[in-house]
Each structure stands twice: as C-alpha cells, then as structure tokens.
Design a protein around this motif. Structure first.
Motif, mmCIF file in Angstrom:
data_model
loop_
_atom_site.group_PDB
_atom_site.id
_atom_site.type_symbol
_atom_site.label_atom_id
_atom_site.label_comp_id
_atom_site.label_asym_id
_atom_site.label_seq_id
_atom_site.Cartn_x
_atom_site.Cartn_y
_atom_site.Cartn_z
ATOM 1 N N GLY A 95 9.466 11.028 2.276
ATOM 2 C CA GLY A 95 9.810 9.470 1.816
ATOM 3 C C GLY A 95 11.280 9.432 3.454
ATOM 4 O O GLY A 95 11.054 8.612 3.746
ATOM 5 N N LEU A 96 11.735 10.598 4.123
ATOM 6 C CA LEU A 96 12.845 9.657 5.325
ATOM 7 C C LEU A 96 12.141 9.956 6.370
ATOM 8 O O LEU A 96 11.924 8.688 7.142
ATOM 9 N N GLY A 97 10.531 10.301 6.293
ATOM 10 C CA GLY A 97 9.371 9.589 7.735
ATOM 11 C C GLY A 97 8.747 8.565 7.213
ATOM 12 O O GLY A 97 8.636 8.122 7.951
ATOM 13 N N LEU A 98 9.030 7.933 6.021
ATOM 14 C CA LEU A 98 8.384 6.725 5.485
ATOM 15 C C LEU A 98 9.497 5.643 5.800
ATOM 16 O O LEU A 98 9.526 4.567 6.423
ATOM 17 N N THR A 99 10.573 5.965 5.601
ATOM 18 C CA THR A 99 11.884 5.541 5.729
ATOM 19 C C THR A 99 12.046 5.345 7.470
ATOM 20 O O THR A 99 12.152 4.018 8.241
ATOM 21 N N LEU A 100 11.853 6.046 8.271
ATOM 22 C CA LEU A 100 12.064 5.900 9.078
ATOM 23 C C LEU A 100 11.214 5.511 10.388
ATOM 24 O O LEU A 100 11.066 4.658 11.179
ATOM 25 N N TRP A 101 9.686 5.175 10.066
ATOM 26 C CA TRP A 101 8.489 4.340 10.209
ATOM 27 C C TRP A 101 8.510 3.275 9.953
ATOM 28 O O TRP A 101 7.951 2.550 10.960
ATOM 29 N N GLY A 102 8.866 2.972 8.405
ATOM 30 C CA GLY A 102 8.794 1.135 8.560
ATOM 31 C C GLY A 102 10.606 1.016 9.584
ATOM 32 O O GLY A 102 10.136 -0.280 8.863
ATOM 33 N N GLN A 103 11.246 1.313 9.677
ATOM 34 C CA GLN A 103 12.744 1.273 10.198
ATOM 35 C C GLN A 103 12.318 0.523 11.290
ATOM 36 O O GLN A 103 12.651 0.173 11.977
ATOM 37 N N ALA A 114 1.459 -1.492 -0.220
ATOM 38 C CA ALA A 114 0.207 0.445 -0.002
ATOM 39 C C ALA A 114 0.764 0.978 -0.099
ATOM 40 O O ALA A 114 0.297 2.606 -1.096
ATOM 41 N N VAL A 115 1.644 0.866 0.952
ATOM 42 C CA VAL A 115 2.720 2.106 1.010
ATOM 43 C C VAL A 115 3.226 2.724 -0.546
ATOM 44 O O VAL A 115 3.388 3.563 -0.798
ATOM 45 N N LEU A 116 3.751 1.320 -1.610
ATOM 46 C CA LEU A 116 4.547 2.096 -2.447
ATOM 47 C C LEU A 116 3.535 2.164 -3.405
ATOM 48 O O LEU A 116 3.661 2.826 -4.226
ATOM 49 N N TRP A 117 2.569 1.242 -3.796
ATOM 50 C CA TRP A 117 1.502 2.447 -4.565
ATOM 51 C C TRP A 117 1.242 3.678 -4.470
ATOM 52 O O TRP A 117 1.173 4.520 -4.733
ATOM 53 N N VAL A 122 8.549 18.498 -0.235
ATOM 54 C CA VAL A 122 7.803 18.112 1.200
ATOM 55 C C VAL A 122 8.932 16.648 0.461
ATOM 56 O O VAL A 122 8.253 15.452 1.240
ATOM 57 N N LEU A 123 8.352 15.735 -1.192
ATOM 58 C CA LEU A 123 8.613 14.317 -1.119
ATOM 59 C C LEU A 123 9.737 14.002 -0.464
ATOM 60 O O LEU A 123 10.248 12.464 -0.172
#
Length: 146
Positions: free
Chosen positions: A53-61, A11-14, A48-49
C-alpha cells in the motif's frame, strides 16, 4: 491521457480488492483449522499489504503521471514596413531618421533601469512614406529633413 490514468487507477483498485478477498478467505480457512497459525499468518500478510500500500501510494503520488507538456511559445509579431523611408520594429526603437541627410538627436539615457518592453502579440505595421511603428518604446524619431 485522463482516460489512460483513470483505467490504470481502476485496475489498481480492483487488484487490491482481489488481493484483499483472497487474503480474507485464506485467513478464515486457516483460522478454522489452527487459530495460532492464523494469527501468525495475519501478522505477516498485514505487514506485506502495508508495504504494498505504501509503494502504491508513492507510485500514485510521484510516478504515475507524465510531466505536463510545456506551454507553446508565443507567436512572434508580424512586422511590416511599406513606403519610402518607413521603419517598423517588433521591439523598442532607440533612434530613427527617415529623412535624407539629417539624423535625430540620440535618445536620452534612462534615469533608472527599466524592464525591456515586450513586443505586442499583434502585428506592427508602418505604411506610407517616412512612417515609423514599433512594438515597444520609441526613443527619438525624425521623419523629415529638419
């Protein structure tokens, strides 16, 4: 658990692909009308992107997965003693007397500190008259009237 994590990742990828396609389409539309405005818009959208992207990376990690469940505690050994004067212990036995009226000499003191013996994961059984069994060390045993 793995299926839930895999579904969330897809879902995050799409959603990222969708945002990218919309952003590229918007930049092309603005570039056709005003190239200077498209340059400014691309800078803002890129910043902004990058933050997203940084936020999603930290959330995923660090925040995406639940902590692993603790390992189950090992089962306690089954300790049984049957028979007149029999003794069974799940751990270490210091001194045991199974006869009548006498007691064995106390167990000698250890010369160096040792780690306590852990009981075996299986069962400890003493069966028969004056039998002794231990899941750990035995210091001193007397099974008769000596």
């Amino acid at each position: 658990m793995a299926a839930q994590t895999q579904g969330r990742s897809k879902a995050v990828l799409w959603s990222g692909v969708g945002v990218g396609v919309v952003g590229i389409g918007a930049l092309i539309a603005v570039a056709v009308t005003d190239l200077g405005k498209a340059d400014q818009l691309a800078s803002v959208i890129g910043a902004v992107l990058a933050a997203v992207g940084l936020g999603l990376t930290l959330w995923g990690q660090f925040g995406g997965a639940a902590p692993p469940a603790p390992a189950p505690a090992p089962a306690a050994p089954v300790v049984t003693a049957s028979g007149t004067g029999s003794v069974a212990a799940g751990g270490t036995i210091g001194s045991v007397a199974t006869g009548s009226g006498t007691s064995p000499a106390p167990a000698p003191a250890p010369t160096a500190p040792t780690a306590p013996a852990t009981p075996a994961p299986g069962s400890v059984t003493a069966s028969g008259d004056r039998s002794v069994a231990a899941g750990g060390d035995i210091g001193s045993v007397s099974t008769g009237d000596a």
